[in-house]
Write a protein that holds these residues in place. Structure first.
Motif, PDB file in Angstrom:
ATOM      1  N   THR A  12     -17.310  48.370   6.693  1.00 30.32           N
ATOM      2  CA  THR A  12     -18.197  47.218   6.584  1.00 30.32           C
ATOM      3  C   THR A  12     -17.433  46.000   6.076  1.00 30.32           C
ATOM      4  OG1 THR A  12     -20.044  48.707   6.103  1.00 30.32           O
ATOM      5  CG2 THR A  12     -20.343  46.385   5.566  1.00 30.32           C
ATOM      6  N   SER A  13     -16.556  46.218   5.117  1.00 28.02           N
ATOM      7  CA  SER A  13     -15.739  45.132   4.585  1.00 28.02           C
ATOM      8  C   SER A  13     -14.812  44.560   5.662  1.00 28.02           C
ATOM      9  CB  SER A  13     -14.930  45.632   3.395  1.00 28.02           C
ATOM     10  OG  SER A  13     -14.076  44.648   2.915  1.00 28.02           O
ATOM     11  N   ILE A  14     -14.226  45.417   6.457  1.00 30.51           N
ATOM     12  CA  ILE A  14     -13.366  44.958   7.553  1.00 30.51           C
ATOM     13  C   ILE A  14     -14.172  44.134   8.548  1.00 30.51           C
ATOM     14  CG2 ILE A  14     -12.056  45.725   9.574  1.00 30.51           C
ATOM     15  CD1 ILE A  14     -11.124  48.101   7.908  1.00 30.51           C
ATOM     16  N   THR A  15     -15.365  44.597   8.893  1.00 25.05           N
ATOM     17  CA  THR A  15     -16.209  43.891   9.852  1.00 25.05           C
ATOM     18  C   THR A  15     -16.599  42.521   9.330  1.00 25.05           C
ATOM     19  OG1 THR A  15     -17.057  46.021  10.624  1.00 25.05           O
ATOM     20  CG2 THR A  15     -18.318  44.058  11.214  1.00 25.05           C
ATOM     21  N   ILE A  16     -17.016  42.451   8.070  1.00 19.17           N
ATOM     22  CA  ILE A  16     -17.375  41.162   7.479  1.00 19.17           C
ATOM     23  C   ILE A  16     -16.160  40.241   7.438  1.00 19.17           C
ATOM     24  CG2 ILE A  16     -18.137  40.036   5.343  1.00 19.17           C
ATOM     25  CD1 ILE A  16     -19.917  42.492   4.875  1.00 19.17           C
ATOM     26  N   GLY A  17     -14.997  40.783   7.111  1.00 21.53           N
ATOM     27  CA  GLY A  17     -13.781  39.979   7.073  1.00 21.53           C
ATOM     28  C   GLY A  17     -13.430  39.403   8.429  1.00 21.53           C
ATOM     29  N   ILE A  18     -13.517  40.213   9.459  1.00 22.27           N
ATOM     30  CA  ILE A  18     -13.211  39.727  10.806  1.00 22.27           C
ATOM     31  C   ILE A  18     -14.221  38.678  11.241  1.00 22.27           C
ATOM     32  CG2 ILE A  18     -13.101  40.423  13.242  1.00 22.27           C
ATOM     33  CD1 ILE A  18     -11.805  43.032  12.254  1.00 22.27           C
ATOM     34  N   CYS A  19     -15.486  38.882  10.897  1.00 22.27           N
ATOM     35  CA  CYS A  19     -16.506  37.885  11.227  1.00 22.27           C
ATOM     36  C   CYS A  19     -16.248  36.562  10.505  1.00 22.27           C
ATOM     37  CB  CYS A  19     -17.898  38.412  10.876  1.00 22.27           C
ATOM     38  SG  CYS A  19     -18.474  39.709  11.971  1.00 22.27           S
ATOM     39  N   LEU A  20     -15.809  36.619   9.251  1.00 24.17           N
ATOM     40  CA  LEU A  20     -15.486  35.390   8.529  1.00 24.17           C
ATOM     41  C   LEU A  20     -14.278  34.684   9.138  1.00 24.17           C
ATOM     42  CD1 LEU A  20     -16.036  36.313   4.775  1.00 24.17           C
ATOM     43  CD2 LEU A  20     -17.206  34.548   6.077  1.00 24.17           C
ATOM     44  N   ILE A  21     -13.288  35.442   9.569  1.00 23.01           N
ATOM     45  CA  ILE A  21     -12.131  34.829  10.227  1.00 23.01           C
ATOM     46  C   ILE A  21     -12.560  34.126  11.505  1.00 23.01           C
ATOM     47  CG2 ILE A  21      -9.962  35.330  11.430  1.00 23.01           C
ATOM     48  CD1 ILE A  21      -9.540  37.590   9.370  1.00 23.01           C
ATOM     49  N   LEU A  22     -13.379  34.794  12.308  1.00 20.32           N
ATOM     50  CA  LEU A  22     -13.855  34.185  13.551  1.00 20.32           C
ATOM     51  C   LEU A  22     -14.729  32.967  13.282  1.00 20.32           C
ATOM     52  CD1 LEU A  22     -14.643  37.375  15.658  1.00 20.32           C
ATOM     53  CD2 LEU A  22     -12.693  35.820  15.870  1.00 20.32           C
ATOM     54  N   LEU A  23     -15.545  33.019  12.227  1.00 20.10           N
ATOM     55  CA  LEU A  23     -16.366  31.869  11.857  1.00 20.10           C
ATOM     56  C   LEU A  23     -15.487  30.691  11.460  1.00 20.10           C
ATOM     57  CD1 LEU A  23     -19.143  30.592  11.183  1.00 20.10           C
ATOM     58  CD2 LEU A  23     -18.837  31.500   8.867  1.00 20.10           C
ATOM     59  N   GLY A  24     -14.447  30.949  10.678  1.00 19.30           N
ATOM     60  CA  GLY A  24     -13.537  29.880  10.281  1.00 19.30           C
ATOM     61  C   GLY A  24     -12.834  29.247  11.470  1.00 19.30           C
ATOM     62  N   ILE A  25     -12.423  30.076  12.427  1.00 21.73           N
ATOM     63  CA  ILE A  25     -11.774  29.547  13.633  1.00 21.73           C
ATOM     64  C   ILE A  25     -12.763  28.714  14.436  1.00 21.73           C
ATOM     65  CG2 ILE A  25     -10.773  30.217  15.857  1.00 21.73           C
ATOM     66  CD1 ILE A  25      -9.525  32.614  14.365  1.00 21.73           C
ATOM     67  N   TYR A  26     -13.984  29.211  14.570  1.00 20.26           N
ATOM     68  CA  TYR A  26     -15.012  28.445  15.282  1.00 20.26           C
ATOM     69  C   TYR A  26     -15.277  27.112  14.598  1.00 20.26           C
ATOM     70  CZ  TYR A  26     -19.590  26.800  16.672  1.00 20.26           C
ATOM     71  OH  TYR A  26     -20.623  25.999  17.076  1.00 20.26           O
ATOM     72  N   LEU A  27     -15.444  27.139  13.283  1.00 16.98           N
ATOM     73  CA  LEU A  27     -15.725  25.906  12.564  1.00 16.98           C
ATOM     74  C   LEU A  27     -14.583  24.906  12.693  1.00 16.98           C
ATOM     75  CD1 LEU A  27     -17.313  27.273   9.265  1.00 16.98           C
ATOM     76  CD2 LEU A  27     -18.487  26.165  11.169  1.00 16.98           C
ATOM     77  N   HIS A  28     -13.366  25.400  12.652  1.00 18.44           N
ATOM     78  CA  HIS A  28     -12.211  24.506  12.719  1.00 18.44           C
ATOM     79  C   HIS A  28     -12.017  23.918  14.114  1.00 18.44           C
ATOM     80  CE1 HIS A  28      -8.431  22.833  11.407  1.00 18.44           C
ATOM     81  NE2 HIS A  28      -7.859  23.320  12.498  1.00 18.44           N
ATOM     82  N   ASN A  29     -12.228  24.707  15.155  1.00 13.81           N
ATOM     83  CA  ASN A  29     -11.922  24.249  16.508  1.00 13.81           C
ATOM     84  C   ASN A  29     -13.087  23.619  17.254  1.00 13.81           C
ATOM     85  OD1 ASN A  29      -9.263  25.053  16.355  1.00 13.81           O
ATOM     86  ND2 ASN A  29      -9.686  27.094  17.151  1.00 13.81           N
ATOM     87  N   PHE A  30     -14.303  24.083  17.008  1.00 17.01           N
ATOM     88  CA  PHE A  30     -15.395  23.694  17.894  1.00 17.01           C
ATOM     89  C   PHE A  30     -16.556  22.972  17.220  1.00 17.01           C
ATOM     90  CE2 PHE A  30     -13.517  27.612  19.671  1.00 17.01           C
ATOM     91  CZ  PHE A  30     -12.929  27.034  20.787  1.00 17.01           C
ATOM     92  N   ASN A  31     -16.588  22.889  15.910  1.00 17.66           N
ATOM     93  CA  ASN A  31     -17.721  22.286  15.228  1.00 17.66           C
ATOM     94  C   ASN A  31     -17.403  20.829  14.881  1.00 17.66           C
ATOM     95  OD1 ASN A  31     -19.959  21.699  13.690  1.00 17.66           O
ATOM     96  ND2 ASN A  31     -19.951  23.658  12.634  1.00 17.66           N
ATOM     97  N   ASP A  32     -18.177  19.902  15.446  1.00 12.83           N
ATOM     98  CA  ASP A  32     -17.931  18.485  15.225  1.00 12.83           C
ATOM     99  C   ASP A  32     -18.372  18.023  13.839  1.00 12.83           C
ATOM    100  OD1 ASP A  32     -16.884  18.231  17.758  1.00 12.83           O
ATOM    101  OD2 ASP A  32     -18.829  17.763  18.656  1.00 12.83           O
ATOM    102  N   THR A  33     -19.322  18.715  13.243  1.00 14.82           N
ATOM    103  CA  THR A  33     -19.801  18.327  11.912  1.00 14.82           C
ATOM    104  C   THR A  33     -18.692  18.482  10.881  1.00 14.82           C
ATOM    105  OG1 THR A  33     -22.004  19.088  12.516  1.00 14.82           O
ATOM    106  CG2 THR A  33     -21.580  18.719  10.187  1.00 14.82           C
ATOM    107  N   LEU A  34     -17.990  19.586  10.918  1.00 10.92           N
ATOM    108  CA  LEU A  34     -16.900  19.781   9.969  1.00 10.92           C
ATOM    109  C   LEU A  34     -15.733  18.854  10.260  1.00 10.92           C
ATOM    110  CD1 LEU A  34     -16.815  23.625   9.356  1.00 10.92           C
ATOM    111  CD2 LEU A  34     -17.644  21.839   7.864  1.00 10.92           C
ATOM    112  N   ALA A  35     -15.536  18.506  11.514  1.00 10.02           N
ATOM    113  CA  ALA A  35     -14.482  17.551  11.841  1.00 10.02           C
ATOM    114  C   ALA A  35     -14.818  16.173  11.274  1.00 10.02           C
ATOM    115  CB  ALA A  35     -14.287  17.478  13.344  1.00 10.02           C
ATOM    116  N   ALA A  36     -16.090  15.823  11.272  1.00  6.90           N
ATOM    117  CA  ALA A  36     -16.506  14.537  10.720  1.00  6.90           C
ATOM    118  C   ALA A  36     -16.417  14.514   9.197  1.00  6.90           C
ATOM    119  CB  ALA A  36     -17.933  14.231  11.160  1.00  6.90           C
ATOM    120  N   MET A  37     -16.444  15.672   8.563  1.00  5.18           N
ATOM    121  CA  MET A  37     -16.367  15.730   7.106  1.00  5.18           C
ATOM    122  C   MET A  37     -14.963  15.470   6.582  1.00  5.18           C
ATOM    123  SD  MET A  37     -18.814  18.993   6.318  1.00  5.18           S
ATOM    124  CE  MET A  37     -18.611  18.917   4.557  1.00  5.18           C
ATOM    125  N   GLY A  38     -13.981  15.574   7.442  1.00  6.30           N
ATOM    126  CA  GLY A  38     -12.616  15.296   7.028  1.00  6.30           C
ATOM    127  C   GLY A  38     -12.002  16.462   6.275  1.00  6.30           C
TER     128      GLY A  38
END
Length: 79
Positions: A12-38
């Motif tokens: 379960t810990s591994i699964t949550i960790g991988i999901c957090l990594i994928l979320l971070g990659i998504y937020l960094h590459n594809f989310n315009d709101t976080l890009a606007a936050m600087g």
């Protein structure tokens, strides 16, 4: 805690960790709101990746050790 429960917790810990990594990659590459936050947006996405790494990598090593020990015990008992 039995081995079965420990293995379930580690998986379960591994699964949550991988999901957090994928979320971070998504937020960094594809989310315009976080890009606007600087810089704050970059920190948020990098913290997701960092916590994902903390959850996933050490548990993989421990889980591998448990599974190797289990296989060695099965091999010894069969011989």
């Amino acid at each position: 805690m039995s081995n079965r429960q420990l293995i379930l917790l580690l998986r379960t810990s591994i699964t949550i960790g991988i999901c957090l990594i994928l979320l971070g990659i998504y937020l960094h590459n594809f989310n315009d709101t976080l890009a606007a936050m600087g810089v704050k947006g970059i920190i948020i996405s990098s913290m997701c990746v960092a916590f994902g790494m903390v959850l996933s990598l050490p548990t993989k090593m421990y889980l591998t050790f448990i599974l190797v020990a289990r296989e060695a015990n099965k091999k010894d008992s069969s011989e």
